[in-house]
Design a protein around this motif. Sequence first.
Motif, PDB file in Angstrom:
ATOM      1  N   GLN A 111       0.846  -1.194   0.000  1.00 27.22           N
ATOM      2  CA  GLN A 111       0.000   0.000   0.000  1.00 27.22           C
ATOM      3  C   GLN A 111       0.886   1.251   0.000  1.00 27.22           C
ATOM      4  N   LEU A 170       2.581   1.725  -3.465  1.00 25.40           N
ATOM      5  CA  LEU A 170       1.644   2.230  -4.473  1.00 25.40           C
ATOM      6  C   LEU A 170       1.270   3.685  -4.189  1.00 25.40           C
ATOM      7  N   ALA A 171       1.134   4.032  -2.908  1.00 19.40           N
ATOM      8  CA  ALA A 171       0.842   5.424  -2.547  1.00 19.40           C
ATOM      9  C   ALA A 171       1.985   6.324  -2.999  1.00 19.40           C
ATOM     10  N   GLU A 210      -2.011   2.287 -11.539  1.00 22.48           N
ATOM     11  CA  GLU A 210      -1.644   2.376 -10.125  1.00 22.48           C
ATOM     12  C   GLU A 210      -2.886   2.394  -9.242  1.00 22.48           C
ATOM     13  N   LYS A 211      -3.902   3.132  -9.674  1.00 25.63           N
ATOM     14  CA  LYS A 211      -5.142   3.214  -8.891  1.00 25.63           C
ATOM     15  C   LYS A 211      -5.820   1.860  -8.796  1.00 25.63           C
ATOM     16  N   PHE A 234      -3.915  -0.221  -6.489  1.00 35.79           N
ATOM     17  CA  PHE A 234      -4.110   0.275  -5.116  1.00 35.79           C
ATOM     18  C   PHE A 234      -5.429  -0.244  -4.550  1.00 35.79           C
ATOM     19  N   THR A 254       1.938   5.590   4.831  1.00 32.30           N
ATOM     20  CA  THR A 254       1.172   5.877   3.614  1.00 32.30           C
ATOM     21  C   THR A 254       0.526   7.249   3.709  1.00 32.30           C
ATOM     22  N   VAL A 275      -6.257   8.078  -1.805  1.00 37.08           N
ATOM     23  CA  VAL A 275      -5.317   7.139  -1.183  1.00 37.08           C
ATOM     24  C   VAL A 275      -5.387   7.272   0.335  1.00 37.08           C
TER      25      VAL A 275
END
Lengths: 133, 136
Positions: free
Chosen positions: A19, A22-23, A101-102, A105, B6, B120
Amino acid sequence: MESIFGLHERALQVRSERQQVLANNLANADTPNFKARDVDWRKQLSAAQDDMQRTPYKPDMQKTNSRHIDGFADFTTEDYLKFRMPTQAALDGNTVEAHIEKAQFMENAMQYQASLEFINGRITGIRGALRGE
Amino acid sequence: MSMFRTLDISATGLHAQTIRLNTIASNMANVDSISSNAQDTFRGKKPVFETIMDEATGLPAGGVKIKDIVENKAPLKMEYMPNHPMADDKGYIYRPNVNVVEEMADMMSASRTYQTNIEVMNTSKQLLLRTIQMGK
């Protein structure tokens, strides 16, 4: 003693590390020359599996003195980080493709929740056993 | 603890995009800042993004930052307006090298990336809350 959560505990760790990766890709969507990265999940999981089969739940921190306490090394995905192959490379050398990517994610978030559900299931099971229901 | 990281990473993304939006706003606001010589004329500015590197490992893992804000090298727009009070000896005024269409496109891109970072963060927040409630 082997962890009661088995591989799910490791899976959760890998998911949360992924996570983060990817962020980071998404945050760097406009950085010139940034190369998107991802965790090689299959390799990571099989490594974790091998690790557990060889010596279940072994402390893997190095002891250089007899008085050192047993400990667990920090779990990291660093060795399994690979660069993403872009379908269309940008002119500035950036390989982040927001839609891909989204999607990754979102997928990772779902899988994280699935791992959480498995662990919750285990907890419920153990609770039931303790209560003698 | 990496789920908290994150949030930090996305926060750096939000910060960088905010600065980008600010420079765009400044460029747009100055689009009509005319001048009577080339030196004093406003030039469009643009931030350059850079990945924050992890000092220990040398790997990109910690978000994004603004490396520098650079000036647009494109030539200024000279306009022949001898009756203008700001005109120089030869009758020219100088306009900034800001392209409004380019700035608008840049603004859309910045706002989309900003939104992505927010999404996100929201997802990570939900996962964190679920993790905290584990076993309940």
